[in-house]
Motif scaffolding. Structure first.
Motif, PDB file in Angstrom:
ATOM      1  N   ASP A 254       0.832  -1.207   0.000  1.00 54.90           N
ATOM      2  CA  ASP A 254       0.000   0.000   0.000  1.00 54.90           C
ATOM      3  C   ASP A 254       0.867   1.257   0.000  1.00 54.90           C
ATOM      4  O   ASP A 254       0.552   2.242  -0.686  1.00 54.90           O
ATOM      5  N   PHE A 255       1.952   1.227   0.779  1.00 54.68           N
ATOM      6  CA  PHE A 255       2.859   2.371   0.783  1.00 54.68           C
ATOM      7  C   PHE A 255       3.516   2.557  -0.584  1.00 54.68           C
ATOM      8  O   PHE A 255       3.755   3.683  -1.026  1.00 54.68           O
ATOM      9  N   ALA A 256       3.794   1.465  -1.250  1.00 56.85           N
ATOM     10  CA  ALA A 256       4.512   1.524  -2.527  1.00 56.85           C
ATOM     11  C   ALA A 256       3.607   1.841  -3.713  1.00 56.85           C
ATOM     12  O   ALA A 256       4.101   2.248  -4.771  1.00 56.85           O
ATOM     13  N   ALA A 257       2.295   1.681  -3.551  1.00 59.16           N
ATOM     14  CA  ALA A 257       1.375   1.768  -4.689  1.00 59.16           C
ATOM     15  C   ALA A 257       1.478   3.052  -5.511  1.00 59.16           C
ATOM     16  O   ALA A 257       1.504   2.989  -6.756  1.00 59.16           O
ATOM     17  N   PRO A 258       1.536   4.238  -4.901  1.00 58.87           N
ATOM     18  CA  PRO A 258       1.593   5.448  -5.735  1.00 58.87           C
ATOM     19  C   PRO A 258       2.852   5.538  -6.598  1.00 58.87           C
ATOM     20  O   PRO A 258       2.873   6.306  -7.572  1.00 58.87           O
ATOM     21  N   PHE A 259       3.866   4.777  -6.269  1.00 62.20           N
ATOM     22  CA  PHE A 259       5.155   4.881  -6.956  1.00 62.20           C
ATOM     23  C   PHE A 259       5.294   3.875  -8.105  1.00 62.20           C
ATOM     24  O   PHE A 259       6.300   3.891  -8.819  1.00 62.20           O
ATOM     25  N   ALA A 260       4.304   3.016  -8.261  1.00 66.35           N
ATOM     26  CA  ALA A 260       4.363   2.008  -9.326  1.00 66.35           C
ATOM     27  C   ALA A 260       3.986   2.623 -10.670  1.00 66.35           C
ATOM     28  O   ALA A 260       3.163   3.550 -10.735  1.00 66.35           O
ATOM     29  N   PRO A 261       4.568   2.155 -11.795  1.00 72.00           N
ATOM     30  CA  PRO A 261       5.548   1.067 -11.858  1.00 72.00           C
ATOM     31  C   PRO A 261       6.994   1.553 -11.854  1.00 72.00           C
ATOM     32  O   PRO A 261       7.911   0.760 -11.772  1.00 72.00           O
ATOM     33  N   SER A 262       7.198   2.867 -11.952  1.00 77.22           N
ATOM     34  CA  SER A 262       8.558   3.374 -12.154  1.00 77.22           C
ATOM     35  C   SER A 262       9.354   3.478 -10.863  1.00 77.22           C
ATOM     36  O   SER A 262      10.579   3.606 -10.888  1.00 77.22           O
ATOM     37  N   GLY A 263       8.648   3.462  -9.713  1.00 75.45           N
ATOM     38  CA  GLY A 263       9.329   3.674  -8.441  1.00 75.45           C
ATOM     39  C   GLY A 263       9.439   5.136  -8.068  1.00 75.45           C
ATOM     40  O   GLY A 263      10.046   5.471  -7.050  1.00 75.45           O
ATOM     41  N   ARG A 264       8.815   6.013  -8.861  1.00 74.76           N
ATOM     42  CA  ARG A 264       8.881   7.451  -8.595  1.00 74.76           C
ATOM     43  C   ARG A 264       7.517   8.086  -8.828  1.00 74.76           C
ATOM     44  O   ARG A 264       6.797   7.715  -9.750  1.00 74.76           O
ATOM     45  N   PHE A 265       7.165   9.057  -7.982  1.00 72.12           N
ATOM     46  CA  PHE A 265       5.884   9.753  -8.089  1.00 72.12           C
ATOM     47  C   PHE A 265       6.081  11.181  -7.599  1.00 72.12           C
ATOM     48  O   PHE A 265       6.541  11.388  -6.481  1.00 72.12           O
ATOM     49  N   GLU A 266       5.709  12.157  -8.435  1.00 69.65           N
ATOM     50  CA  GLU A 266       5.940  13.575  -8.101  1.00 69.65           C
ATOM     51  C   GLU A 266       7.397  13.796  -7.674  1.00 69.65           C
ATOM     52  O   GLU A 266       7.678  14.532  -6.733  1.00 69.65           O
ATOM     53  N   ARG A 267       8.300  13.085  -8.366  1.00 64.92           N
ATOM     54  CA  ARG A 267       9.748  13.144  -8.127  1.00 64.92           C
ATOM     55  C   ARG A 267      10.150  12.542  -6.778  1.00 64.92           C
ATOM     56  O   ARG A 267      11.298  12.643  -6.365  1.00 64.92           O
ATOM     57  N   LEU A 268       9.204  11.909  -6.094  1.00 63.99           N
ATOM     58  CA  LEU A 268       9.514  11.250  -4.827  1.00 63.99           C
ATOM     59  C   LEU A 268       9.808   9.777  -5.048  1.00 63.99           C
ATOM     60  O   LEU A 268       9.235   9.129  -5.931  1.00 63.99           O
ATOM     61  N   GLU A 269      10.676   9.238  -4.200  1.00 69.50           N
ATOM     62  CA  GLU A 269      10.946   7.818  -4.152  1.00 69.50           C
ATOM     63  C   GLU A 269      10.934   7.370  -2.695  1.00 69.50           C
ATOM     64  O   GLU A 269      11.194   8.168  -1.787  1.00 69.50           O
ATOM     65  N   ILE A 270      10.616   6.102  -2.478  1.00 68.00           N
ATOM     66  CA  ILE A 270      10.743   5.537  -1.134  1.00 68.00           C
ATOM     67  C   ILE A 270      12.205   5.174  -0.913  1.00 68.00           C
ATOM     68  O   ILE A 270      12.746   4.291  -1.576  1.00 68.00           O
ATOM     69  N   GLU A 271      12.838   5.891  -0.020  1.00 67.54           N
ATOM     70  CA  GLU A 271      14.243   5.639   0.289  1.00 67.54           C
ATOM     71  C   GLU A 271      14.395   4.543   1.334  1.00 67.54           C
ATOM     72  O   GLU A 271      15.395   3.818   1.366  1.00 67.54           O
ATOM     73  N   ARG A 272      13.366   4.408   2.182  1.00 73.93           N
ATOM     74  CA  ARG A 272      13.446   3.439   3.271  1.00 73.93           C
ATOM     75  C   ARG A 272      12.031   3.069   3.695  1.00 73.93           C
ATOM     76  O   ARG A 272      11.156   3.922   3.802  1.00 73.93           O
ATOM     77  N   LEU A 273      11.803   1.782   3.935  1.00 72.39           N
ATOM     78  CA  LEU A 273      10.519   1.297   4.432  1.00 72.39           C
ATOM     79  C   LEU A 273      10.783   0.166   5.416  1.00 72.39           C
ATOM     80  O   LEU A 273      11.329  -0.872   5.054  1.00 72.39           O
ATOM     81  N   GLU A 274      10.410   0.396   6.681  1.00 75.95           N
ATOM     82  CA  GLU A 274      10.581  -0.604   7.734  1.00 75.95           C
ATOM     83  C   GLU A 274       9.218  -0.943   8.321  1.00 75.95           C
ATOM     84  O   GLU A 274       8.454  -0.049   8.678  1.00 75.95           O
ATOM     85  N   MET A 275       8.927  -2.231   8.438  1.00 72.46           N
ATOM     86  CA  MET A 275       7.696  -2.711   9.048  1.00 72.46           C
ATOM     87  C   MET A 275       8.092  -3.568  10.252  1.00 72.46           C
ATOM     88  O   MET A 275       8.926  -4.464  10.131  1.00 72.46           O
ATOM     89  N   PHE A 276       7.504  -3.308  11.414  1.00 75.63           N
ATOM     90  CA  PHE A 276       7.902  -4.025  12.620  1.00 75.63           C
ATOM     91  C   PHE A 276       6.793  -3.941  13.660  1.00 75.63           C
ATOM     92  O   PHE A 276       5.851  -3.160  13.522  1.00 75.63           O
ATOM     93  N   ASP A 277       6.915  -4.750  14.706  1.00 75.01           N
ATOM     94  CA  ASP A 277       5.998  -4.695  15.836  1.00 75.01           C
ATOM     95  C   ASP A 277       6.621  -3.844  16.928  1.00 75.01           C
ATOM     96  O   ASP A 277       7.706  -4.172  17.432  1.00 75.01           O
ATOM     97  N   ALA A 278       5.942  -2.757  17.277  1.00 72.83           N
ATOM     98  CA  ALA A 278       6.421  -1.900  18.352  1.00 72.83           C
ATOM     99  C   ALA A 278       6.104  -2.528  19.709  1.00 72.83           C
ATOM    100  O   ALA A 278       5.243  -3.398  19.831  1.00 72.83           O
ATOM    101  N   GLU A 279       6.804  -2.083  20.714  1.00 73.46           N
ATOM    102  CA  GLU A 279       6.652  -2.635  22.054  1.00 73.46           C
ATOM    103  C   GLU A 279       5.406  -2.086  22.746  1.00 73.46           C
ATOM    104  O   GLU A 279       5.114  -0.889  22.683  1.00 73.46           O
ATOM    105  N   ASP A 280       4.669  -2.958  23.423  1.00 75.86           N
ATOM    106  CA  ASP A 280       3.580  -2.548  24.302  1.00 75.86           C
ATOM    107  C   ASP A 280       4.199  -2.218  25.662  1.00 75.86           C
ATOM    108  O   ASP A 280       4.460  -3.101  26.474  1.00 75.86           O
ATOM    109  N   ARG A 281       4.446  -0.955  25.891  1.00 73.72           N
ATOM    110  CA  ARG A 281       5.120  -0.557  27.118  1.00 73.72           C
ATOM    111  C   ARG A 281       4.237  -0.715  28.347  1.00 73.72           C
ATOM    112  O   ARG A 281       4.730  -0.869  29.465  1.00 73.72           O
ATOM    113  N   PHE A 282       2.926  -0.661  28.164  1.00 72.14           N
ATOM    114  CA  PHE A 282       2.032  -0.906  29.296  1.00 72.14           C
ATOM    115  C   PHE A 282       2.138  -2.370  29.735  1.00 72.14           C
ATOM    116  O   PHE A 282       2.088  -2.682  30.916  1.00 72.14           O
TER     117      PHE A 282
END
Length: 361
Positions: A254-282
């Protein structure tokens, strides 16, 4: 609903403010700050007297912005003269509490304004789903826990509060379509606003690799609590039916969709994408003190201040409805009681996204 809700240091929910309620969402803040510092080290710096412009997309009360922006300014100061001015522009919807924002900037001990005499602050009261700053004017952008909020609610979720747990595929599709449009618009207008070489760091909700949205125990407790209030006559069945939390978490695709197929949109590119589970501090605190009552109260306080206000849009008189205070109090108590009865770690899928604007089309 403010377009942002992340601050630092997990503490008990005892201040009755939006800022206190959002403390849980600091789970990924330190890693996000590190990413933001890297972006600050990489962006081109304009020649004086043109200021270095930092945009905060979804400022809320401002507490979410202080440490990240302060850290970025410290990095920028290592690359330029102390007298080179920095202009920080905080943005949020017109109904945001800008009085609270400016008080935060003036009074909070972590405010970057006290640490750098050549840094200046301003604010814009417009939604970031449109262009809100001049083209090619922003050097560095920051957005935390904001873009998961939809610009509009596309329909009624009849069987839940959160579309991720809705069984109606047509409803899920409508929300997904709206989320895709919102991300497309957000990216498009940031592409216009960023200077060539500029970067934007986004921290937001994500969907886990297994398709999990997260927050199941909290949302279940909220649904059960509202059922009880409807059965007791505080709210009508129709009002409950229209209540929802209009957030959508995104997959990597979903994050990448606007950049398909060239990988660029409005001269923007995704330089970094991290997906992870954050800590439940409670949950971490509960594992230390075994205080189930405090665990339930902290999560309930978080829900009260971060998502309960959205529920009032379904009331007959909206946020001004005379029942709203009682609704908040009784629902918070019910959620706290249910979570305390069976403490369970909360799943918190999260994403860091870094967008960079290239110099050429």
């Amino acid at each position: 609903m403010p377009e942002s809700s992340i601050v630092v240091q997990p503490e008990p929910m005892d201040s009755g403010t939006y800022t206190a309620a959002a403390r849980l969402q600091a789970a990924g803040l330190q890693s996000a700050i590190a990413v933001f510092e890297e972006a600050a080290a990489a962006v081109p710096i304009p020649a004086p007297p043109q200021p270095i412009v930092i945009a905060d997309y979804g400022a809320a009360s401002g507490h979410n912005s202080l440490l990240p922006i302060g850290a970025a300014i410290a990095v920028l100061r290592g690359r330029t003269r102390p007298e080179h001015s920095v202009l920080v522009t905080h943005t949020d919807r017109p109904d945001n509490d800008f009085t609270a924002l400016f008080r935060t900037l003036e009074e909070d001990p972590d405010t970057y304004l006290r640490k750098d005499r050549a840094t200046f602050a301003s604010a814009i009261g417009r939604s970031f789903y449109s262009q809100i700053l001049p083209s090619n004017s922003v050097n560095l952008g920051w957005s935390s826990w904001a873009i998961q909020w939809l610009s509009r609610v596309p329909g009624v979720i009849e069987d839940h509060l959160q579309v991720a747990y809705c069984a109606d595929e047509s409803v899920r599709a409508a929300f997904a379509k709206q989320a895709a449009r919102d991300w497309h618009e957000f990216v498009a207008f940031r592409g216009r606003e960023l200077c060539p070489g500029g970067r934007l760091v986004v921290t937001t909700m994500a969907v886990g690799d297994d398709g999990e949205f997260g927050y199941r125990p909290l949302l279940s407790a909220m649904v059960d609590g509202l059922d009880e209030l409807a059965a007791g006559g505080l709210i009508t069945d129709d009002e409950m039916l229209r209540m929802c939390v209009p957030t959508v978490a995104r997959h990597a695709a979903d994050f990448a969709a606007p950049f398909a197929p060239s990988g660029r949109f409005e001269r923007l590119e995704i330089e970094r994408l991290e997906m992870f589970d954050a800590e439940d501090r409670f949950w971490r605190r509960y594992r230390i003190d075994s205080d189930a009552r405090a665990f339930g109260a902290r999560w309930a306080g978080f829900a009260r201040m971060s998502v309960f206000p959205e529920l009032t849009t379904a009331l007959a008189d909206g946020a001004e409805d005379a029942r709203a205070p009682e609704l908040f109090d009784r629902l918070e108590a019910g959620v706290a009681e249910r979570l305390a009865a069976a403490p369970e770690q909360m799943r918190i899928p999260q994403a860091h996204v870094v967008l960079v604007k290239r110099h050429t089309t």
